[in-house]
Design a protein around this motif. Structure first.
Motif, PDB file in Angstrom:
ATOM      1  N   MET A 116       8.727   6.501   3.144  1.00  0.00           N
ATOM      2  CA  MET A 116       7.543   7.243   2.733  1.00  0.00           C
ATOM      3  C   MET A 116       7.486   8.585   3.461  1.00  0.00           C
ATOM      4  O   MET A 116       7.733   8.656   4.664  1.00  0.00           O
ATOM      5  CB  MET A 116       6.265   6.439   3.021  1.00  0.00           C
ATOM      6  CG  MET A 116       6.147   5.143   2.243  1.00  0.00           C
ATOM      7  SD  MET A 116       6.395   5.329   0.462  1.00  0.00           S
ATOM      8  CE  MET A 116       5.153   6.539   0.045  1.00  0.00           C
ATOM      9  N   GLY A 326      -1.849   1.254  -4.154  1.00  0.00           N
ATOM     10  CA  GLY A 326      -2.416   2.423  -4.826  1.00  0.00           C
ATOM     11  C   GLY A 326      -1.466   3.031  -5.838  1.00  0.00           C
ATOM     12  O   GLY A 326      -1.907   3.694  -6.782  1.00  0.00           O
ATOM     13  N   PHE A 327      -0.168   2.804  -5.675  1.00  0.00           N
ATOM     14  CA  PHE A 327       0.788   3.349  -6.638  1.00  0.00           C
ATOM     15  C   PHE A 327       0.639   2.678  -8.005  1.00  0.00           C
ATOM     16  O   PHE A 327       1.089   3.204  -9.018  1.00  0.00           O
ATOM     17  CB  PHE A 327       2.227   3.158  -6.149  1.00  0.00           C
ATOM     18  CG  PHE A 327       2.552   3.941  -4.894  1.00  0.00           C
ATOM     19  CD1 PHE A 327       1.902   5.123  -4.620  1.00  0.00           C
ATOM     20  CD2 PHE A 327       3.496   3.483  -3.997  1.00  0.00           C
ATOM     21  CE1 PHE A 327       2.193   5.857  -3.465  1.00  0.00           C
ATOM     22  CE2 PHE A 327       3.797   4.198  -2.852  1.00  0.00           C
ATOM     23  CZ  PHE A 327       3.141   5.387  -2.584  1.00  0.00           C
ATOM     24  N   ILE A 328       0.089   1.474  -8.011  1.00  0.00           N
ATOM     25  CA  ILE A 328      -0.163   0.774  -9.290  1.00  0.00           C
ATOM     26  C   ILE A 328      -1.639   0.371  -9.263  1.00  0.00           C
ATOM     27  O   ILE A 328      -1.984  -0.795  -9.332  1.00  0.00           O
ATOM     28  CB  ILE A 328       0.712  -0.489  -9.465  1.00  0.00           C
ATOM     29  CG1 ILE A 328       2.046  -0.380  -8.733  1.00  0.00           C
ATOM     30  CG2 ILE A 328       0.928  -0.797 -10.935  1.00  0.00           C
ATOM     31  CD1 ILE A 328       2.866  -1.651  -8.734  1.00  0.00           C
ATOM     32  N   SER A 329      -2.512   1.371  -9.161  1.00  0.00           N
ATOM     33  CA  SER A 329      -3.917   1.059  -8.866  1.00  0.00           C
ATOM     34  C   SER A 329      -4.612   0.287  -9.988  1.00  0.00           C
ATOM     35  O   SER A 329      -5.584  -0.398  -9.749  1.00  0.00           O
ATOM     36  CB  SER A 329      -4.681   2.340  -8.550  1.00  0.00           C
ATOM     37  OG  SER A 329      -4.598   3.228  -9.636  1.00  0.00           O
ATOM     38  N   SER A 330      -4.073   0.393 -11.222  1.00  0.00           N
ATOM     39  CA  SER A 330      -4.725  -0.349 -12.308  1.00  0.00           C
ATOM     40  C   SER A 330      -4.460  -1.850 -12.177  1.00  0.00           C
ATOM     41  O   SER A 330      -5.191  -2.658 -12.734  1.00  0.00           O
ATOM     42  CB  SER A 330      -4.205   0.148 -13.657  1.00  0.00           C
ATOM     43  OG  SER A 330      -2.793   0.030 -13.699  1.00  0.00           O
ATOM     44  N   ASN A 331      -3.439  -2.192 -11.447  1.00  0.00           N
ATOM     45  CA  ASN A 331      -3.073  -3.605 -11.299  1.00  0.00           C
ATOM     46  C   ASN A 331      -2.466  -3.763  -9.904  1.00  0.00           C
ATOM     47  O   ASN A 331      -1.261  -3.932  -9.771  1.00  0.00           O
ATOM     48  CB  ASN A 331      -2.059  -3.974 -12.388  1.00  0.00           C
ATOM     49  CG  ASN A 331      -1.773  -5.444 -12.428  1.00  0.00           C
ATOM     50  OD1 ASN A 331      -2.617  -6.255 -12.061  1.00  0.00           O
ATOM     51  ND2 ASN A 331      -0.574  -5.797 -12.818  1.00  0.00           N
ATOM     52  N   TYR A 335       4.095  -1.692  -4.648  1.00  0.00           N
ATOM     53  CA  TYR A 335       5.129  -1.091  -5.490  1.00  0.00           C
ATOM     54  C   TYR A 335       6.513  -1.590  -5.093  1.00  0.00           C
ATOM     55  O   TYR A 335       7.326  -1.964  -5.948  1.00  0.00           O
ATOM     56  CB  TYR A 335       5.051   0.437  -5.349  1.00  0.00           C
ATOM     57  CG  TYR A 335       6.065   1.186  -6.155  1.00  0.00           C
ATOM     58  CD1 TYR A 335       5.849   1.464  -7.495  1.00  0.00           C
ATOM     59  CD2 TYR A 335       7.259   1.625  -5.581  1.00  0.00           C
ATOM     60  CE1 TYR A 335       6.796   2.151  -8.243  1.00  0.00           C
ATOM     61  CE2 TYR A 335       8.207   2.316  -6.320  1.00  0.00           C
ATOM     62  CZ  TYR A 335       7.967   2.574  -7.651  1.00  0.00           C
ATOM     63  OH  TYR A 335       8.906   3.248  -8.398  1.00  0.00           O
ATOM     64  N   HIS A 338       7.238  -5.061  -6.235  1.00  0.00           N
ATOM     65  CA  HIS A 338       7.466  -5.121  -7.682  1.00  0.00           C
ATOM     66  C   HIS A 338       8.881  -4.633  -8.023  1.00  0.00           C
ATOM     67  O   HIS A 338       9.586  -5.237  -8.835  1.00  0.00           O
ATOM     68  CB  HIS A 338       6.440  -4.263  -8.421  1.00  0.00           C
ATOM     69  CG  HIS A 338       6.718  -4.175  -9.888  1.00  0.00           C
ATOM     70  ND1 HIS A 338       6.388  -5.191 -10.749  1.00  0.00           N
ATOM     71  CD2 HIS A 338       7.350  -3.227 -10.621  1.00  0.00           C
ATOM     72  CE1 HIS A 338       6.799  -4.862 -11.965  1.00  0.00           C
ATOM     73  NE2 HIS A 338       7.378  -3.680 -11.923  1.00  0.00           N
ATOM     74  N   ARG A 339       9.298  -3.558  -7.352  1.00  0.00           N
ATOM     75  CA  ARG A 339      10.624  -3.018  -7.640  1.00  0.00           C
ATOM     76  C   ARG A 339      11.723  -3.975  -7.169  1.00  0.00           C
ATOM     77  O   ARG A 339      12.760  -4.111  -7.830  1.00  0.00           O
ATOM     78  CB  ARG A 339      10.764  -1.644  -6.976  1.00  0.00           C
ATOM     79  CG  ARG A 339       9.906  -0.574  -7.629  1.00  0.00           C
ATOM     80  CD  ARG A 339      10.436  -0.155  -8.985  1.00  0.00           C
ATOM     81  NE  ARG A 339      11.660   0.616  -8.835  1.00  0.00           N
ATOM     82  CZ  ARG A 339      12.844   0.257  -9.297  1.00  0.00           C
ATOM     83  NH1 ARG A 339      12.979  -0.860  -9.992  1.00  0.00           N
ATOM     84  NH2 ARG A 339      13.918   1.001  -9.110  1.00  0.00           N
TER      85      ARG A 339
END
Lengths: 391, 213
Positions: A116, A326-331, A335, A338-339
């Protein structure tokens, strides 16, 4: 039509009644537990009391308060702009099947590495292993899906440790796995006799030496460790304590306490399995609200002992998880995890391809008696016929 | 255009066009209308030339979730572009081929095979192909259906004019436009649309004229 929908209709009605009834009961139980939780927070020497109760009721699993007040709700400090290495591990597996032409187990593990604020493209490391069949005892174990799962869990940690330890000293490293830190598939009581478990401890110990901030991330947890602690404090009937209640989970309780982005106090996880683990890898946990004002979403974060003793590490972990979510804030979900999952997952077509490669090799060595079981052939035939009809 | 790097592989093809999977990590996306070549590796096969007629950047559910965020971090963007299998798909219209050193503006005798490599054309390749014959390949462009032919022609003429100019081949642009007018003489409405698009393109006709003087 394979499902009798006519029969289902009335059953769906009954099931819905039952779910609604459970929810009503859950609401009542949650009210009571919230009051008990607030009262317990004000008890002097709470950790001592819980420890004493645990000594009276050996073999129970529950949360044990650490230094922070149990009703704490803590925000993360701002670490924006800092270089932080986030690593995530995930694995997937092919379970051996005696019905296929050739029975084989495979584990595919992926590590996703992102630095990051380093303005670099993340890196992906994958390792694929066919489970060897030389060892008879291993072959027997491979017939058990749980054992392949255990292999996979250990492989994830081993690779995570290897990649995390490669990062030069001085830059903080957060190493994530999905689910609890405990080995999910490990059920045997004697932990020291299983070489796989020792390998797992070795991986954790390596990360401990490098002060790597290791954590297990559980989405939508159904754990009741804190509620079990309250029951232990309030209920003196040992038989009752051993009956698992399923009306309310810790996440329900903490969704009333934690604001978005806040974490709970840190608790030590007490359970017979954890007690057998080496001291340095014993587990603590906190809950974290990764949701928003209208929809709290509680996750459970497990950390090993060396992280739980380092408040700065916990704060950086807390911040990093919120940033990742926050990178996938809708769900919200990390991150990197997930990757790692995307990179690790073995598709059905890949499984078939690996199988064909093995079959080709065996054929070239003169093996000719390869075939599916009659049951598998029938299933495949049915599948084809059914698809043909559908099309 | 001097970049000769391989940028993708054939996903599917027929005798008129092909679809190419683009490797995001390799180089910049070849622009719309640019000339590409497919050096078919099999013996007795011609090298096919084509134009990029469409660039489709597809999405999956995960990208959609990322896109709804207020801000996307640099690392996530780099990951999406360099690591994820972001589906960037290019459509290529065949305009001719090279066989035994001879250029043809006919459609290729057979399509390329899946996973064949595809390259951007160099200036020399563009000049050689577009100077050959009497602009026979333009008929393929005028029959394109997935994009307005005028837009594709304008993009192509713009690229080819620069290559021709760099190679001191003056007057090519004017001859190309005259050929378009001749081919479209019975379709006044479409001709006007095509000339309108060419008029909007950055084509150095003036420069050519100055150089000729």
């Amino acid at each position: 039509m394979p499902v009798n929908y006519l029969q289902l209709q009335s059953q769906i009605h009954i099931l819905s009644d039952s779910i609604l009834n459970q929810r009503e009961k859950g609401k009542e139980a949650l009210e009571k537990l919230t009051d008990q939780f607030k009262a317990a927070a004000n008890l002097p020497d709470l950790a001592e009391r819980v420890s004493a109760k645990l000594r009276e009721n050996r073999g129970l699993s529950c949360a044990l308060p650490r230094e922070e007040r149990i009703d704490s709700h803590i925000s993360a400090s701002d670490h924006s702009g800092e270089i932080v290495n986030i690593l995530a591990a995930d694995g997937s597996q092919i379970n051996p099947s005696r019905h296929e032409e050739v029975s084989f187990g495979l584990i595919n593990t992926a590590i996703f590495k992102m630095r990051m604020n380093g303005n670099e493209a993340p890196q992906i490391v994958t390792e694929t292993k066919l489970l060897e069949r030389e060892d008879d005892s291993l072959q027997e174990k491979l017939n058990n899906e749980a054992n392949v799962g255990l292999f996979r869990d250990v492989e994830e940690r081993r690779l995570l440790s290897r990649e995390a330890c490669k990062i030069p000293q001085g830059e903080p490293v957060v190493a994530l796995t999905d689910g609890p830190l405990q080995l999910y598939y490990f059920q045997e009581p004697n932990t020291t006799e299983n070489p796989l478990v020792n390998e797992y401890y070795k991986a954790l110990a390596e990360m401990s030496e490098k002060k790597i901030i290791t954590a297990g991330y559980t989405d939508r947890p159904r754990s009741t460790f804190v509620i079990d602690m309250l029951r232990l404090l309030m209920n003196s009937d040992p038989q009752d304590l051993r009956v698992k209640q399923t009306l309310v989970f810790d996440s329900n309780l903490f969704s009333r306490i934690l604001l978005p982005g806040e974490r709970s106090a840190l608790f030590k996880l007490i359970s017979p399995a954890v007690e057998q683990m080496p001291a340095v890898v014993q587990i603590s946990f906190f809950y974290l609200n990764v949701g928003n004002n209208s929809r709290p979403m509680i996750t459970r974060i497990e950390i090993p002992e060396w992280v739980s003793k380092d408040p700065a590490a916990i704060d950086l972990l807390h911040y990093s998880l919120l940033q990742q979510n926050g990178f996938i804030s809708s769900n919200p979900y990390p991150y990197a995890l997930h990757r790692a999952h995307e990179c690790a997952v073995v598709q059905f077509s890949e499984k078939e391809h690996v199988k064909q490669l093995i079959i080709r090799e065996l054929l070239s060595r003169g093996v000719t008696d390869l075939g599916k079981s009659a049951k598998q052939i029938a299933k495949d035939l049915f599948g084809t016929t059914y698809r043909d009809f559908e099309e | 255009m001097t970049d000769t790097s391989m940028f993708g592989r054939i996903l599917s093809s027929n005798i008129r066009e092909c679809v190419v999977g683009y490797r995001t990590s390799e180089s910049a996306i070849p622009p719309f209308g640019s000339m590409v070549r497919i050096p078919v590796s099999h013996a007795q096969q011609p090298e096919i030339y084509g134009l990029v007629t469409d660039i489709q950047i597809e999405e999956d559910g995960f990208l959609r979730q990322l896109a709804t965020n207020d801000q996307v971090s640099e690392e996530v963007m780099l990951d999406a572009r360099a690591n994820r299998n972001v589906p960037v798909v290019l459509r290529i219209l065949f305009i001719g081929y090279l066989e035994n050193g001879n250029i043809s503006h006919l459609l290729p005798p057979c399509p390329p095979l899946t996973l064949d490599n595809i390259y951007k054309c160099t200036n020399a390749e563009i000049t050689a192909f577009t100077s050959f014959g009497n602009f026979g390949y333009i008929r393929h462009i005028l029959k394109v259906t997935n994009v307005p032919p005028g837009e594709l022609l304008a993009a192509h003429i713009s690229q080819a004019a620069k290559a021709q100019f760099a190679d001191n081949h003056f007057g090519w642009t004017e001859r190309a436009i005259n050929e378009v007018i001749y081919l479209m003489r019975d379709n006044y409405a479409d001709l006007l649309a095509i000339l309108g698009a060419i008029g909007d393109a950055d084509i150095s006709l003036d420069g050519e004229e100055e150089e000729q003087e």
